[in-house]
Design a protein around this motif. Structure first.
Motif, PDB file in Angstrom:
ATOM      1  N   VAL A 113     -68.453  -8.105 -98.932  1.00 37.78           N
ATOM      2  CA  VAL A 113     -69.274  -8.301 -99.975  1.00 37.78           C
ATOM      3  C   VAL A 113     -70.100  -6.864-100.972  1.00 37.78           C
ATOM      4  O   VAL A 113     -71.035  -6.145-101.267  1.00 37.78           O
ATOM      5  N   LYS A 114     -69.288  -5.830-100.543  1.00 38.96           N
ATOM      6  CA  LYS A 114     -69.405  -4.513-101.566  1.00 38.96           C
ATOM      7  C   LYS A 114     -70.434  -4.412-102.487  1.00 38.96           C
ATOM      8  O   LYS A 114     -70.435  -3.433-103.149  1.00 38.96           O
ATOM      9  N   PRO A 115     -68.741  -4.750-103.170  1.00 40.79           N
ATOM     10  CA  PRO A 115     -69.281  -5.292-104.720  1.00 40.79           C
ATOM     11  C   PRO A 115     -70.387  -5.534-105.231  1.00 40.79           C
ATOM     12  O   PRO A 115     -71.048  -4.945-105.484  1.00 40.79           O
ATOM     13  N   LEU A 116     -70.761  -6.381-104.462  1.00 41.23           N
ATOM     14  CA  LEU A 116     -72.318  -7.366-104.492  1.00 41.23           C
ATOM     15  C   LEU A 116     -73.396  -6.291-104.193  1.00 41.23           C
ATOM     16  O   LEU A 116     -74.264  -6.775-105.337  1.00 41.23           O
ATOM     17  N   LEU A 117     -73.269  -5.893-103.283  1.00 45.33           N
ATOM     18  CA  LEU A 117     -74.276  -4.461-103.437  1.00 45.33           C
ATOM     19  C   LEU A 117     -74.389  -3.631-104.293  1.00 45.33           C
ATOM     20  O   LEU A 117     -75.378  -2.722-104.194  1.00 45.33           O
ATOM     21  N   GLU A 118     -73.127  -2.851-104.292  1.00 42.32           N
ATOM     22  CA  GLU A 118     -72.904  -1.809-105.139  1.00 42.32           C
ATOM     23  C   GLU A 118     -73.787  -2.773-106.857  1.00 42.32           C
ATOM     24  O   GLU A 118     -74.292  -1.961-107.144  1.00 42.32           O
ATOM     25  N   SER A 119     -73.532  -3.274-107.551  1.00 42.10           N
ATOM     26  CA  SER A 119     -73.837  -4.315-108.565  1.00 42.10           C
ATOM     27  C   SER A 119     -75.289  -4.678-108.755  1.00 42.10           C
ATOM     28  O   SER A 119     -75.756  -4.516-109.995  1.00 42.10           O
ATOM     29  N   TYR A 120     -76.126  -4.333-107.498  1.00 48.14           N
ATOM     30  CA  TYR A 120     -77.736  -3.638-107.944  1.00 48.14           C
ATOM     31  C   TYR A 120     -78.175  -3.015-107.930  1.00 48.14           C
ATOM     32  O   TYR A 120     -79.614  -2.173-108.522  1.00 48.14           O
ATOM     33  N   ARG A 121     -76.962  -1.494-108.585  1.00 44.92           N
ATOM     34  CA  ARG A 121     -77.497   0.021-108.971  1.00 44.92           C
ATOM     35  C   ARG A 121     -78.324  -0.093-109.299  1.00 44.92           C
ATOM     36  O   ARG A 121     -78.023  -0.211-110.948  1.00 44.92           O
ATOM     37  N   GLY A 122     -79.123   0.789-109.615  1.00 50.17           N
ATOM     38  CA  GLY A 122     -80.317   0.378-110.486  1.00 50.17           C
ATOM     39  C   GLY A 122     -80.795   0.135-111.209  1.00 50.17           C
ATOM     40  O   GLY A 122     -81.628  -0.354-111.425  1.00 50.17           O
ATOM     41  N   SER A 123     -80.792  -1.022-109.856  1.00 51.61           N
ATOM     42  CA  SER A 123     -82.110  -2.344-110.580  1.00 51.61           C
ATOM     43  C   SER A 123     -83.191  -2.073-109.705  1.00 51.61           C
ATOM     44  O   SER A 123     -83.483  -1.453-109.033  1.00 51.61           O
TER      45      SER A 123
END
Ligand code: GCU
Length: 332
Positions: A306-316
């Protein structure tokens, strides 16, 4: 149909009285706050709500009461939230996941493995951030009173146990009505499908779904163990329940009434947290007695996945909240 009739009666009796007149909720006449929720009467959260009703009755000498209506009788969770928002009913107990549709910040409770463990989770709920999130719905007319422990959510399936993310491939998994829950199951490799909690048993039984995910007390009290014989404690999310009162009702209560409610809520939250541990153990033991295999898979692969999913929130906004939560992971 019954739900519709019940709602019509409710609307006539309560909403018109309190809101067309714009009256404050009087202290001299008994007043009843209706609360709709999705869980079974045997569930520990229902017990906590009944406990709260008793406490409120005592504190207010019977002038402020709560009527707890379980089992989704007033509608699914998102419907109940919308009724509360409009003031048709006073309160609801709702999982943070569907609440995300009204209060976007709630998304963080659907992000998998955002909490290291149970201690980290409670540290966050009891922090300033936890209080901030509880009140994040004010602008949407939703005043949060307390959190209830809802433990960790894990996958259960009809036939194939989930021991690693790859086991989810090709499985149709029921999720709550929440964009983040959908993203979570997708990230882990399964096919998510949102279904109301009250329709879940039938869907599982009819073979429409391959599995679902929830905490042990909900798995047990809704008899999902009758159909799903494989339960893997992968603990992907820790999604609390929230007790929410309509801002319209809250603002019409006087300071004394607000205080009774706040105190009764806090006492019920404490009561529930004690009961939760016991009921979780009991649910797992009884499920095993009914033939359920319970697994404790290695979580490393799940966390990696799930790391990419967590990364995808960066900046929001959600990404910022995730950062704040993760900074609290190692606090004492
Ligand atoms: C938990 C939660 C409920 C919710 C349910 C679900 O049991 O306490 O509020 O309805 O999950 O998966 O829908």
């Amino acid at each position: 149909l019954m739900a519709v009739a019940l709602l019509a009666a409710l609307f006539a009796a309560t909403a018109v009285y309190a809101f067309r007149t714009g009256a404050t909720v009087s202290t001299s006449e008994p007043h009843t706050l209706k609360l709709g929720h999705s869980l079974d009467q045997g569930h520990p959260v229902h017990a906590a709500l009944e406990f709260m009703a008793e406490r409120l009755d005592e504190k207010s000498s019977g002038t402020l009461r709560m009527e707890v209506i379980p089992n989704g009788q007033l509608g699914a969770e998102t419907e109940c939230v919308s009724l509360v928002q409009r003031g048709v009913i006073a309160m609801t107990k709702v999982s943070a996941a569907p609440l995300e549709n009204f209060v976007p910040e709630m998304a963080i409770f659907g992000v998998p493995y955002v909490f290291e463990d149970e201690q980290h989770y409670w540290r966050v709920l009891e922090s300033d951030l936890g209080r901030e999130l509880l009140l994040a719905g004010e602008k949407q007319g939703l005043h949060g009173l307390c959190y209830y422990d809802a433990g960790a959510r894990s996958f259960y399936t009809v036939s194939k146990p989930i021991l690693e993310p790859a086991d989810l491939a090709g499985l149709l998994i029921r999720v709550q009505e929440s964009p983040t829950s959908i993203a979570m199951v997708e990230a882990l490799g399964g096919s998510p499908t949102p279904v109301d909690f009250s329709d879940l048993y039938t869907n599982l039984q009819q073979g429409v779904l391959d599995g679902a995910e929830n905490n042990p007390p909900s798995f047990y009290t809704n008899r999902h163990y009758e159909v799903c014989k494989q339960y893997s404690l992968d603990e992907h999310t820790r999604t609390p329940d929230l007790l929410v009162i309509s801002q319209r009702w809250w603002s019409r209560l006087n300071t004394q009434q607000q205080q009774w409610l706040a105190e009764a809520a806090a006492e019920s939250a404490e009561f529930e947290r004690q009961l939760w541990k016991e009921k979780t153990e009991e649910a797992l033991t009884k499920s095993k007695e009914k033939g359920v295999e319970v697994y404790t898979p290695d979580l490393q692969a799940f966390r990696e996945q799930v790391k990419p999913l967590l990364e995808s929130y960066r900046g929001s906004r959600v990404g910022d909240l995730i950062d704040r939560i993760q900074k609290m992971a190692d606090d004492p």
